[in-house]
Motif scaffolding. Structure first.
Motif, short mmCIF file in Angstrom:
data_model
loop_
_atom_site.label_atom_id
_atom_site.label_comp_id
_atom_site.label_asym_id
_atom_site.label_seq_id
_atom_site.Cartn_x
_atom_site.Cartn_y
_atom_site.Cartn_z
N UNK A 58 -0.54 -13.42 5.52
CA UNK A 58 -0.85 -12.54 6.61
C UNK A 58 -2.32 -11.75 6.39
N UNK A 59 -2.72 -11.50 4.94
CA UNK A 59 -3.92 -10.74 4.93
C UNK A 59 -5.25 -11.81 5.04
N UNK A 60 -4.99 -12.89 5.30
CA UNK A 60 -6.09 -13.93 5.60
C UNK A 60 -7.10 -13.72 4.34
N UNK A 61 -8.23 -13.81 4.85
CA UNK A 61 -9.58 -13.82 3.93
C UNK A 61 -9.41 -12.42 3.15
N UNK A 62 -8.62 -11.36 3.59
CA UNK A 62 -8.65 -10.38 3.05
C UNK A 62 -7.62 -10.44 1.74
N UNK A 63 -7.03 -11.45 1.61
CA UNK A 63 -5.91 -11.70 0.58
C UNK A 63 -6.57 -12.81 -0.58
N UNK A 104 5.53 -5.33 9.58
CA UNK A 104 4.20 -4.07 10.05
C UNK A 104 2.81 -4.60 9.51
N UNK A 105 2.99 -5.36 8.21
CA UNK A 105 1.78 -5.71 7.52
C UNK A 105 1.05 -6.99 8.68
N UNK A 106 2.09 -7.73 8.96
CA UNK A 106 1.68 -8.75 10.18
C UNK A 106 1.12 -8.13 11.49
N UNK A 107 1.63 -7.35 11.90
CA UNK A 107 1.35 -6.86 13.24
C UNK A 107 -0.20 -6.04 12.89
N UNK A 114 -9.39 -3.22 0.70
CA UNK A 114 -8.57 -2.26 0.45
C UNK A 114 -7.99 -2.18 -0.67
N UNK A 115 -7.35 -0.91 -1.10
CA UNK A 115 -6.65 -1.07 -2.40
C UNK A 115 -5.33 -1.73 -2.40
N UNK A 116 -4.71 -1.67 -1.17
CA UNK A 116 -3.42 -2.24 -0.97
C UNK A 116 -3.79 -3.81 -1.06
N UNK A 117 -4.74 -4.21 -0.49
CA UNK A 117 -5.13 -5.75 -0.43
C UNK A 117 -5.32 -6.30 -1.70
N UNK A 118 -6.13 -5.67 -2.80
CA UNK A 118 -6.22 -5.96 -4.15
C UNK A 118 -4.74 -6.07 -4.80
N UNK A 135 0.76 -1.24 0.04
CA UNK A 135 0.04 0.19 -0.08
C UNK A 135 0.95 1.17 0.11
N UNK A 136 0.50 2.18 1.07
CA UNK A 136 1.24 3.44 1.03
C UNK A 136 2.50 3.21 1.53
#
Length: 403
Positions: free
Chosen positions: A348-353, A273-276, A362-366, A266-267
């Protein structure tokens, strides 16, 4: 190499020039104009022109062709000063990564004077005509032919996986000029993509984009002055270009120090940090899942070591007149680390991945999902991992094929 006093003087010069010419609106943003089909913003156009006119988009290229003419120490200082203000080099692509360095070694003076300055200024985009439907891993089996017609060659055949072919102005290509010999029957030519008989068809990939193309040639006239190096001497030049390609590809892979987007999502932010954010933290502020935490730590150590190795290899390459077969090692390691990072991020994203589109993501997830899919190709393009292993075995380890 410049001494300490000269270096600090150059640092002051570079800092002052960057502060006067770099548009603040571009800080920490994507500033590369290469391989992009959209029109650059006015600020990006201004940044491209400033860097091109100064020659600092290609800082160590000879000044006589518009390059920066800097030594290694000065180029390193320039990179440091650019990083300090969030500036990135807006001039790149295959002209800078691959063709330009090759032409500087093998081209005639006339070819250098004609083709290097537009690359330096970011005024022209190049694409590569190597792989064919029947000549991928065994590139020397290529069948695209260039028949001698006196003052020109007549090219017929096709290429595939032409990165940015639909956007490119010129192509550098390997063609067959002698069918009686395999490696010794190949020549290296360049030509304008607007030449009659050139047809480009984009290929849609699994991640929804079309950066690669099929390219077809039907009676394409290529002037004799567009032959680079000797007739039937293209295999040597083509291999040298691949070394430059692998060196630059590995520099953009694996989260190495030379990869500005390494480890980001993402930004901004690293894998840990993504995992946290998605997995949570324990009472010591660490990633809550100990197994995941261990794997992330291992990945980040590999990433850091790879970045340091790239820096050392780059310094050695410049002192030894360019990259060596060791670029095959870098390419394979960089590809592994890149794919490992993508796999970790999806986990790390789980279902959001699992998203492809829609407001639930979110945009960074896509973007992470599409990058993960696109990253499956890094072990193939630029020479597959299997081909790199063969090069490592033969040219570094000294192993021979056994019949």
């Amino acid at each position: 190499m410049a001494d300490g006093g000269d270096i600090e003087g150059f640092r002051a010069e570079a800092r002052a020039w960057l502060e006067a010419n770099f548009p603040g609106s571009l800080a920490h943003a994507d500033q590369s104009a290469a391989m992009v089909g959209t029109e650059p913003s006015p600020d990006l156009k201004a940044w491209i022109k400033a860097m091109g006119d100064k020659g600092w988009g290609t800082p160590t290229w000879p000044a006589q062709y518009g390059g920066g003419g800097l030594d290694r120490a000065q180029a390193r200082v320039l990179q440091q000063e650019m990083a300090r203000i969030g500036a990135r080099n807006p001039i790149g692509g295959m002209g800078v990564m691959m063709f330009g360095p090759t032409l500087l070694e093998y081209g005639t003076e006339e070819q250098k004077q004609r083709h290097i300055p537009p690359i330096v200024k970011g005024e022209i985009r190049w694409c590569q005509g190597y792989s064919e439907p029947g000549a991928g891993s065994d590139l020397a089996s290529l069948q695209t032919r260039a028949d001698d017609k006196g003052d020109h060659f007549l090219v017929n055949g096709s290429k595939i996986w032409t990165s940015g072919g639909h956007l490119a102005d010129w192509m550098f290509a390997l063609v067959r000029t002698d069918f009686s010999r395999k490696h010794e029957g190949i020549s290296f030519v360049i030509f304008d993509m607007k030449t009659p008989g050139v047809e480009v068809r984009p290929i849609r990939l699994i991640n929804g984009v079309s950066p690669f193309c099929e390219t077809f040639f039907t009676d394409v006239k290529v002037p004799k002055e567009n032959l680079v190096g000797p007739l039937n001497g293209g295999w040597t030049i083509g291999k040298r270009l691949l070394q430059f390609e692998r060196e630059n590809l590995s520099g953009g892979m694996g989260g190495g120090a030379s990869s500005p987007s390494a480890g980001t999502f993402g930004a901004g932010g690293s894998v840990d940090e993504l995992a946290k954010k998605y997995v949570g933290v324990d009472d010591q502020g660490r990633v809550a899942d100990p197994d995941l935490r261990s794997r992330i730590a291992s990945h980040l150590m590999d990433q850091a070591a790879f970045g340091l190795t790239l820096r050392r290899a780059a310094a050695e390459a410049k002192s030894n007149q360019g990259p060596s077969a060791a670029t095959s090692i870098m390419k394979n390691v960089g590809a592994r680390i890149t794919q490992e990072r993508s796999e970790l991020m999806i986990e790390i994203l789980g279902v959001q991945g699992l998203g492809w589109e829609g407001e639930a993501f979110a945009k960074h997830e896509l973007t992470t999902v599409r990058n993960w899919l696109g990253g499956k190709a890094v072990t193939i393009y630029g020479g597959s991992s299997e081909i790199q292993n063969n090069i490592i075995a033969k040219r570094i380890l000294g192993l021979l094929d056994h019949q």
